[in-house]
Design a protein around this motif. Structure first.
Motif, PDB file in Angstrom:
ATOM      1  N   MET A 130      -0.159   7.217 -21.502  1.00 22.73           N
ATOM      2  CA  MET A 130      -0.729   8.127 -20.507  1.00 22.73           C
ATOM      3  C   MET A 130      -2.247   8.204 -20.623  1.00 22.73           C
ATOM      4  O   MET A 130      -2.957   8.211 -19.603  1.00 22.73           O
ATOM      5  N   ARG A 131      -2.751   8.259 -21.843  1.00 22.52           N
ATOM      6  CA  ARG A 131      -4.204   8.312 -22.027  1.00 22.52           C
ATOM      7  C   ARG A 131      -4.875   7.018 -21.564  1.00 22.52           C
ATOM      8  O   ARG A 131      -5.969   7.053 -20.983  1.00 22.52           O
ATOM      9  N   LEU A 134      -5.027   7.089 -17.761  1.00 23.86           N
ATOM     10  CA  LEU A 134      -6.091   7.990 -17.315  1.00 23.86           C
ATOM     11  C   LEU A 134      -7.457   7.330 -17.482  1.00 23.86           C
ATOM     12  O   LEU A 134      -8.340   7.462 -16.617  1.00 23.86           O
ATOM     13  N   ARG A 140      -9.497  12.735 -15.389  1.00 23.22           N
ATOM     14  CA  ARG A 140      -9.233  13.705 -16.439  1.00 23.22           C
ATOM     15  C   ARG A 140      -7.794  14.201 -16.300  1.00 23.22           C
ATOM     16  O   ARG A 140      -7.228  14.169 -15.204  1.00 23.22           O
ATOM     17  N   PRO A 141      -7.177  14.656 -17.380  1.00 27.39           N
ATOM     18  CA  PRO A 141      -5.794  15.144 -17.282  1.00 27.39           C
ATOM     19  C   PRO A 141      -5.590  16.186 -16.191  1.00 27.39           C
ATOM     20  O   PRO A 141      -4.564  16.185 -15.502  1.00 27.39           O
ATOM     21  N   GLU A 142      -6.566  17.077 -16.012  1.00 28.41           N
ATOM     22  CA  GLU A 142      -6.413  18.145 -15.018  1.00 28.41           C
ATOM     23  C   GLU A 142      -6.481  17.639 -13.579  1.00 28.41           C
ATOM     24  O   GLU A 142      -6.206  18.403 -12.633  1.00 28.41           O
ATOM     25  N   ILE A 144      -4.515  15.225 -12.466  1.00 25.96           N
ATOM     26  CA  ILE A 144      -3.171  14.791 -12.098  1.00 25.96           C
ATOM     27  C   ILE A 144      -2.438  15.969 -11.460  1.00 25.96           C
ATOM     28  O   ILE A 144      -2.348  17.050 -12.048  1.00 25.96           O
ATOM     29  N   ILE A 165       3.788  15.046 -23.076  1.00 23.10           N
ATOM     30  CA  ILE A 165       3.070  15.611 -21.931  1.00 23.10           C
ATOM     31  C   ILE A 165       2.260  16.828 -22.348  1.00 23.10           C
ATOM     32  O   ILE A 165       1.107  17.011 -21.919  1.00 23.10           O
ATOM     33  N   VAL A 168      -1.019  15.796 -23.879  1.00 24.21           N
ATOM     34  CA  VAL A 168      -2.028  15.226 -22.981  1.00 24.21           C
ATOM     35  C   VAL A 168      -2.438  16.201 -21.886  1.00 24.21           C
ATOM     36  O   VAL A 168      -3.623  16.328 -21.558  1.00 24.21           O
ATOM     37  N   PHE A 169      -1.454  16.907 -21.304  1.00 22.07           N
ATOM     38  CA  PHE A 169      -1.711  17.709 -20.098  1.00 22.07           C
ATOM     39  C   PHE A 169      -1.543  19.211 -20.292  1.00 22.07           C
ATOM     40  O   PHE A 169      -1.911  19.987 -19.405  1.00 22.07           O
TER      41      PHE A 169
END
Length: 255
Positions: A130-131, A134, A140-142, A144, A165, A168-169
């Motif tokens: 996931m990283r 991105l 940035r995670p926010e 998504i 998750i 990361v998020f």
């Protein structure tokens, strides 16, 4: 299937068959991305197909992973997956066309090799996939807006993905498992969920997680259990296979 597609569609150029268990037809998008970025071709047809058969059924049953009921991702009483079958194809182009085109913005691939069939309990490989996605997407995670989970509904898989998750998020991004609609389509799961992610973007809809009655209190991911109309700009889709073959795709509106 690869040779058949080449013949029927009269396609020349590089071709490959990718077999990484349940992430196979997600990883085809990654290979296509690299082909296009390297200038090897202007367009790539990607696809995946898998049919339910006795080998799958007996194999998953021997591992204690099959549920006798429709699967219930993230439910406190989840007890396994449901077998599905599917086929799907997509066309990736270097220059997208059409006002409603969707772009593959990023991808991440890892192979953590933690166990032949079980996921890493803390989701280490999934976190890195996931990283990486991105990073390639420059997001940035926010940023998504929705995560289409691997969400197989087995106790260990859902727990591992939940941990990943959260790392990361956090617990704010809406998530759902569309395997509750389709069953687990094995090698075709990645392409099926990629297409559903694209449709979510095009229609600004987050699909519900079906059959889930009581969320597992030990899991903290924000699970959507009713269809939600919501403006979507970036959607992430996870596909994880045996042997720690992890793949993450990020889709967004084509510029």
């Amino acid at each position: 299937m690869t040779e058949q597609c080449q013949r029927v569609l009269d396609i020349s150029g590089p071709a490959a068959t990718i077999s990484t268990a349940c992430s196979s037809s997600a990883k085809v998008f990654c290979t296509a991305y690299r082909y296009l970025a390297a200038g090897l071709c202007d367009a790539v047809v990607v696809g995946g197909i898998d049919c339910a058969n006795e080998g799958f059924i007996y194999g998953f049953r021997s591992l204690g992973l099959l549920s006798s009921l429709p699967c219930r991702p993230w439910d406190r009483d989840r007890d396994g997956l449901s077998i599905g079958e599917a086929a799907g194809f997509a066309l990736l182009e270097r220059q997208p066309r059409g006002a409603n085109s969707v772009a593959l913005l990023g991808y991440g691939e890892t192979s953590d090799s933690y166990h032949p069939t079980a996921p890493h309990p803390e989701g280490d490989g999934a976190v890195e996939a996931m990283r990486h996605a991105l990073g390639i997407a420059g997001l940035r995670p926010e940023e998504i807006d929705y995560i289409n989970l691997h969400g197989s509904s087995t106790p260990s898989n859902d727990q591992s993905e939940d941990h990943a998750i959260l790392r990361v998020f956090g617990d704010t991004v809406p998530c759902s498992s569309t395997k509750s609609w389709t069953g687990h389509a094995q090698g075709a799961a990645g392409i099926t969920e990629a297409i559903l992610s694209i449709l979510s973007l095009q229609n600004d809809v987050i699909p519900a997680t079906l059959n889930t009655v009581a969320l597992d209190p030990a899991l903290r991911t924000r699970i959507v259990t009713q269809n939600v109309v919501h403006r979507l700009k970036h959607v992430l889709s996870n596909s994880f296979g045996f042997g720690g073959n992890n793949c993450t795709l990020i889709f967004g509106a084509a510029q």
